[in-house]
Design an enzyme around this catalytic site. Sequence first.
Site, short mmCIF file in Angstrom:
data_model
loop_
_atom_site.label_atom_id
_atom_site.label_comp_id
_atom_site.label_asym_id
_atom_site.label_seq_id
_atom_site.Cartn_x
_atom_site.Cartn_y
_atom_site.Cartn_z
CG ASP A 193 -1.71 -1.95 -6.45
OD1 ASP A 193 -2.14 -2.16 -7.68
OD2 ASP A 193 -0.93 -2.23 -6.18
CG ASP A 232 1.70 -6.27 -10.52
OD1 ASP A 232 0.53 -7.20 -10.43
OD2 ASP A 232 2.09 -6.09 -11.57
CG ASP A 254 2.88 -1.88 -3.92
OD1 ASP A 254 4.07 -1.83 -4.53
OD2 ASP A 254 1.72 -1.70 -4.66
#
Length: 227
Positions: A11, A13, A185
Amino acid sequence: MAKPQRLALFDLDHTLIPFDSGREWLQFLADRYAVPEDAPRRYLDACRRYVAGRVGLEALHRAVVCPPGAQAQALFSTWRRDFEAEMARRVPRSTLALVQRHRDAGDLCAIVTATSRLVAEPFARVFGVAQLLATEPHRAGDGSLSGDIQGEPCHREHKVAHVRRWLAAQGLALQDFERSWFYSDAAGDLPLLEAVTDPVAVRPDDKLRAVARERDWQVLGIADVAF
């Protein structure tokens, strides 16, 4: 040519980078008077509404790709090069090293992000990852950005579909790999985290942290990925 035996997915961001790339792109443009001064604030307002479930990903995408006027389109290539150079100075060495370790091991690597390709491509180049699966911006007949999304956004359960289609185009499938990682996250990425052999939670949100602890997934904290 032998098929790769391991797969590493990342991922973007708040995983590879410790900030929101869309907001940074808009601030970059605002600093050059290419968008209204309040464009970054309005984007963050859209993010809050999205988290609260009041708007969909489409609203965030539109906030990122629409602000520059038609007269600014000719400068996009230059701006994106300058944006890439500026962001390269802010990418953590720890996550650069993480990606590089997978690349050095010969793992097939890809960034898989809900962020618009317009914004994500410069980061993919900084990390040296040729494969980028991102939300695709729709272009009108004259090539201008319409603000809409082309096809399915690369988001939540759609991330798995994007990955499967990308691998299938190479004659591969997730189950072909001896090991596969996905670093993220956010709990919104659970469908793809559950599809790999080695899910890794990176500074996870509360929901993902709880799932990771329950399932004994690897968790990387601030000390492990020093942003």
